[in-house]
Design a protein around this motif. Sequence first.
Motif, PDB file in Angstrom:
ATOM      1  N   SER A  19     -80.672 -11.838 -54.695  1.00 14.01           N
ATOM      2  CA  SER A  19     -80.758 -13.119 -55.390  1.00 14.01           C
ATOM      3  C   SER A  19     -82.069 -13.244 -56.157  1.00 14.01           C
ATOM      4  N   LEU A  20     -83.171 -12.780 -55.552  1.00 12.62           N
ATOM      5  CA  LEU A  20     -84.457 -12.824 -56.244  1.00 12.62           C
ATOM      6  C   LEU A  20     -84.459 -11.908 -57.462  1.00 12.62           C
ATOM      7  N   THR A  21     -83.746 -10.788 -57.367  1.00  9.74           N
ATOM      8  CA  THR A  21     -83.617  -9.895 -58.518  1.00  9.74           C
ATOM      9  C   THR A  21     -82.924 -10.610 -59.672  1.00  9.74           C
ATOM     10  N   ALA A  22     -81.838 -11.314 -59.359  1.00 10.27           N
ATOM     11  CA  ALA A  22     -81.131 -12.070 -60.396  1.00 10.27           C
ATOM     12  C   ALA A  22     -81.972 -13.236 -60.901  1.00 10.27           C
ATOM     13  N   ALA A  23     -82.720 -13.874 -60.003  1.00 10.15           N
ATOM     14  CA  ALA A  23     -83.582 -14.986 -60.417  1.00 10.15           C
ATOM     15  C   ALA A  23     -84.648 -14.504 -61.391  1.00 10.15           C
ATOM     16  N   LYS A  24     -85.171 -13.306 -61.143  1.00  9.06           N
ATOM     17  CA  LYS A  24     -86.168 -12.743 -62.053  1.00  9.06           C
ATOM     18  C   LYS A  24     -85.536 -12.405 -63.402  1.00  9.06           C
ATOM     19  N   ALA A  25     -84.361 -11.775 -63.376  1.00  8.69           N
ATOM     20  CA  ALA A  25     -83.700 -11.374 -64.620  1.00  8.69           C
ATOM     21  C   ALA A  25     -83.299 -12.577 -65.467  1.00  8.69           C
ATOM     22  N   SER A  26     -82.942 -13.681 -64.816  1.00  7.33           N
ATOM     23  CA  SER A  26     -82.483 -14.868 -65.545  1.00  7.33           C
ATOM     24  C   SER A  26     -83.611 -15.791 -65.963  1.00  7.33           C
ATOM     25  N   GLY A  27     -84.828 -15.500 -65.521  1.00  9.28           N
ATOM     26  CA  GLY A  27     -85.960 -16.350 -65.846  1.00  9.28           C
ATOM     27  C   GLY A  27     -86.191 -17.484 -64.875  1.00  9.28           C
ATOM     28  N   VAL A  28     -85.292 -17.669 -63.907  1.00 12.94           N
ATOM     29  CA  VAL A  28     -85.439 -18.771 -62.954  1.00 12.94           C
ATOM     30  C   VAL A  28     -86.659 -18.554 -62.064  1.00 12.94           C
ATOM     31  N   LEU A  29     -86.919 -17.301 -61.660  1.00  9.60           N
ATOM     32  CA  LEU A  29     -88.032 -17.038 -60.752  1.00  9.60           C
ATOM     33  C   LEU A  29     -89.369 -17.454 -61.368  1.00  9.60           C
ATOM     34  N   ASP A  30     -89.463 -17.387 -62.684  1.00  8.38           N
ATOM     35  CA  ASP A  30     -90.702 -17.801 -63.347  1.00  8.38           C
ATOM     36  C   ASP A  30     -90.943 -19.300 -63.224  1.00  8.38           C
ATOM     37  N   CYS A  31     -89.904 -20.058 -62.860  1.00  9.24           N
ATOM     38  CA  CYS A  31     -90.032 -21.509 -62.686  1.00  9.24           C
ATOM     39  C   CYS A  31     -90.262 -21.892 -61.226  1.00  9.24           C
ATOM     40  N   VAL A  32     -90.283 -20.899 -60.329  1.00 11.91           N
ATOM     41  CA  VAL A  32     -90.331 -21.159 -58.886  1.00 11.91           C
ATOM     42  C   VAL A  32     -91.778 -21.202 -58.412  1.00 11.91           C
ATOM     43  N   THR A  33     -92.103 -22.210 -57.611  1.00 13.05           N
ATOM     44  CA  THR A  33     -93.439 -22.363 -57.049  1.00 13.05           C
ATOM     45  C   THR A  33     -93.534 -21.803 -55.642  1.00 13.05           C
ATOM     46  N   TYR A  34     -92.454 -21.953 -54.857  1.00 14.05           N
ATOM     47  CA  TYR A  34     -92.457 -21.514 -53.465  1.00 14.05           C
ATOM     48  C   TYR A  34     -91.245 -20.643 -53.166  1.00 14.05           C
ATOM     49  N   THR A  35     -91.432 -19.683 -52.256  1.00 10.73           N
ATOM     50  CA  THR A  35     -90.324 -19.024 -51.590  1.00 10.73           C
ATOM     51  C   THR A  35     -90.532 -19.226 -50.092  1.00 10.73           C
ATOM     52  N   ALA A  36     -89.448 -19.287 -49.346  1.00  9.15           N
ATOM     53  CA  ALA A  36     -89.556 -19.442 -47.891  1.00  9.15           C
ATOM     54  C   ALA A  36     -88.448 -18.640 -47.240  1.00  9.15           C
ATOM     55  N   GLY A  37     -88.699 -18.223 -46.009  1.00  9.33           N
ATOM     56  CA  GLY A  37     -87.704 -17.414 -45.322  1.00  9.33           C
ATOM     57  C   GLY A  37     -87.646 -17.706 -43.842  1.00  9.33           C
ATOM     58  N   VAL A  38     -86.489 -17.398 -43.283  1.00 15.49           N
ATOM     59  CA  VAL A  38     -86.258 -17.402 -41.843  1.00 15.49           C
ATOM     60  C   VAL A  38     -85.706 -16.029 -41.483  1.00 15.49           C
ATOM     61  N   SER A  39     -86.190 -15.469 -40.396  1.00 14.49           N
ATOM     62  CA  SER A  39     -85.615 -14.250 -39.827  1.00 14.49           C
ATOM     63  C   SER A  39     -85.505 -13.131 -40.866  1.00 14.49           C
ATOM     64  N   GLY A  40     -84.280 -12.679 -41.190  1.00 18.63           N
ATOM     65  CA  GLY A  40     -84.097 -11.563 -42.100  1.00 18.63           C
ATOM     66  C   GLY A  40     -84.679 -11.798 -43.477  1.00 18.63           C
ATOM     67  N   SER A  41     -84.715 -13.043 -43.937  1.00 19.52           N
ATOM     68  CA  SER A  41     -85.334 -13.327 -45.239  1.00 19.52           C
ATOM     69  C   SER A  41     -86.852 -13.185 -45.178  1.00 19.52           C
ATOM     70  N   CYS A  42     -87.446 -13.377 -44.001  1.00 20.28           N
ATOM     71  CA  CYS A  42     -88.878 -13.093 -43.847  1.00 20.28           C
ATOM     72  C   CYS A  42     -89.137 -11.607 -44.045  1.00 20.28           C
ATOM     73  N   TRP A  43     -88.235 -10.760 -43.538  1.00 22.60           N
ATOM     74  CA  TRP A  43     -88.400  -9.313 -43.754  1.00 22.60           C
ATOM     75  C   TRP A  43     -88.342  -9.008 -45.250  1.00 22.60           C
ATOM     76  N   ALA A  44     -87.418  -9.667 -45.960  1.00 20.95           N
ATOM     77  CA  ALA A  44     -87.292  -9.442 -47.403  1.00 20.95           C
ATOM     78  C   ALA A  44     -88.581  -9.814 -48.131  1.00 20.95           C
ATOM     79  N   LEU A  45     -89.143 -10.981 -47.793  1.00 22.00           N
ATOM     80  CA  LEU A  45     -90.378 -11.408 -48.448  1.00 22.00           C
ATOM     81  C   LEU A  45     -91.526 -10.477 -48.085  1.00 22.00           C
TER      82      LEU A  45
END
Length: 712
Positions: free
Chosen positions: A156-182
């Motif tokens: 999802s972060l890959t797509a967010a970067k490709a679409s330009g959405v990630l450039d508008c994001v201030t925070y990312t947060a994770g629980v469990s497996g998403s913490c490993w991803a971050l």
Amino acid sequence: MSRVEGPATPTPKTESDPSKARLSSDWHGLSFLQFSAPVQAISSSLSTWHWPTSFPTPDIQWPASFSVAELQERLSALLLELGLGPGSLYDEIVNRPPDPVVHPECDWDAEVRLGEDLCLAERAFLESEVDERDLPIVAIAGSGGGYRAMLNTLGSLTAAKASGVLDCVTYTAGVSGSCWALGILYSGVAGSHRPEDAAAHAKARIQVSYLDMETLDALVTPPTNKYLLSGILRKAAGPTGTASLVDLYGTLLASRLYVPTDITRLDPRHLSLHFYRRNLDNGALPLPILSAIQHVTPPEKAEAIKEVADEKALSVDSDRAESLDKEQQHLEREIRWLWYEFTPYEVGCDELGAWIPSWSLGRPFKNGKSTERRPELSFTILAGIFGSAFCASLKHYFREIEPVLQLLPVQLYNWLEEIVTENEGDLGLIHPVLPNQLPNFLKGLDGELRYGSPPEITEHDTLGFMDAGAELNIPYYPFLRRNVDCIIALDASADSQDLWFSRAEELAAKRGLQTWPRGATWPARVRPGDEGAAETSRVPPFEASSPDVANLKLAQTQESALAKQTDKQGSTERRDMPKEEPKSPSRTQYTSCEVWIGSSKSADEVSARLDDLDEAALLQRDGIAVVYIPLMPNERRVPGFDPFSISTWRREVAPEESEKLLCVAQANFSDSREKIVRLLRAVWMRKKMERQQRQWRVHLGHLRAQFGNHLQ
């Protein structure tokens, strides 16, 4: 089988002079990392072990190149490296001064910061990233769900970067497996900080299980042995003097996730949460918030709740049932979880109002000041904490291959069994997730924490942290105090969704936050995995009339979840992990992307769904928007593939499976772009109009002050 003592009479490793250290003959399990023998004694003892000539192949996935000789060689090397004496790996890690380039924090003292505000570094980050006049503050929240959630978040972060959405994001947060991803993304272990490279790294590394011989090789071969074992050895020799199954699990997991494919790029700073801030200081990535929780309800109270609930369910006397119901409500008010945030800047808890620099986590504190200068806690330990629910997979694997392991030398078999079972008595009645003990940075702060903090929390020597998915499997909570405008929730969990949505709503009500979507007809079922979900596709609206009502509602929700976990735990003697995931229920009318928008105005409660609002109504809503993107099959992009065929409990994922899941995650996010853009444009227009109205009021006030009553 009777227990056989370890290879030699142990000596505590925490003493600087082994000749003066007290002796002990009862070490077992991971206490080997605290009480071990000199190298010569270990070597002599190992020579007496009787090894079989071969193993039968168990009826599970098994390393193809496995041999008894290889196992004997690697285990012997590992045990010798963990022994006392000059030249051992333990001696190099624990007794020698840390590298000041890798651990500059060893020259710094730390203090507890008290208060509810964001830390100065985060406020500086926001000022450099966000024009608060108009721009929406956007956050991405990744759910728990093991490797499946990790891949979904990275895709999802890959797509967010490709679409330009990630450039508008201030925070990312994770629980469990998403913490490993971050962790993969922000550490730079993939060779860059681009989401697509992090995803490619994860795909390549998890095709081999962390229980493979490759892991044992990494633990005994330089330079990966020091890189991976520094965390658990320093923790065992540190203030708490403990190492747990969670620490072992995190170390094994890190051998796959946080070791670069090109070993020449191995950098100890890949395992430093504090060092992740280099991606923030240069504006390359949003600020990451990793999550863990602490359960502060004593086990005896949890047991009392269950006993009262069981008695009430069986009672036929209405008066007695009413009395039990009141007693249950009284006990439920005392159920509590504390949510801790881990960022490259700070670690702490909003409910307590206490924070320490991330580089000081793992140090002992007294009265708000650190009492030792120690290296930062390794991310190998944090990775275990963030995903501690999956420690069950280690126990499950041990039971699978137990008939084979019983052919090992009896000393070795008993040692392995003790490692996976020694903490079972500590699990209590609450949840089959192991808490990991770290030094208590709140010790001695009596009367200085926020009102309502557990009074005894400043008295303990340690704090027990565990997988935040046990309380809320999508990390909405950290954003409730950060004035975000939009939360993009990436959900790959196998749970009933109304539970997480409703619990977030209750937490918002508890904080008095009026802008969270209230009674928003959250989906009870969106995709496979919703065991126990309500039969209806809608849940009753809930709006707290007071903080006390919110607290009671939250406690009741938690009690229900805890009772369910307790029942599951009590149904299996060994607390094994689930054999399989729940079957797919029928789908609801919800799509692969749903958006709900809150409002502080009581008149705006008819509907909070974006699809039900025209542009005029959308601009009138001043609340938090939740963009919900569940992991669902995408027939257009990957026909015939169900992402939930990759179980939460998988220890390895084939490259072709990872690629399909990454493609589905990217496609689902890309398909959501239109709604996200429409929402962000509306939020921007609303904030712009609000700013212009504020400026006009200020300007009008100046004119009235200048011309007096002549201007009406």
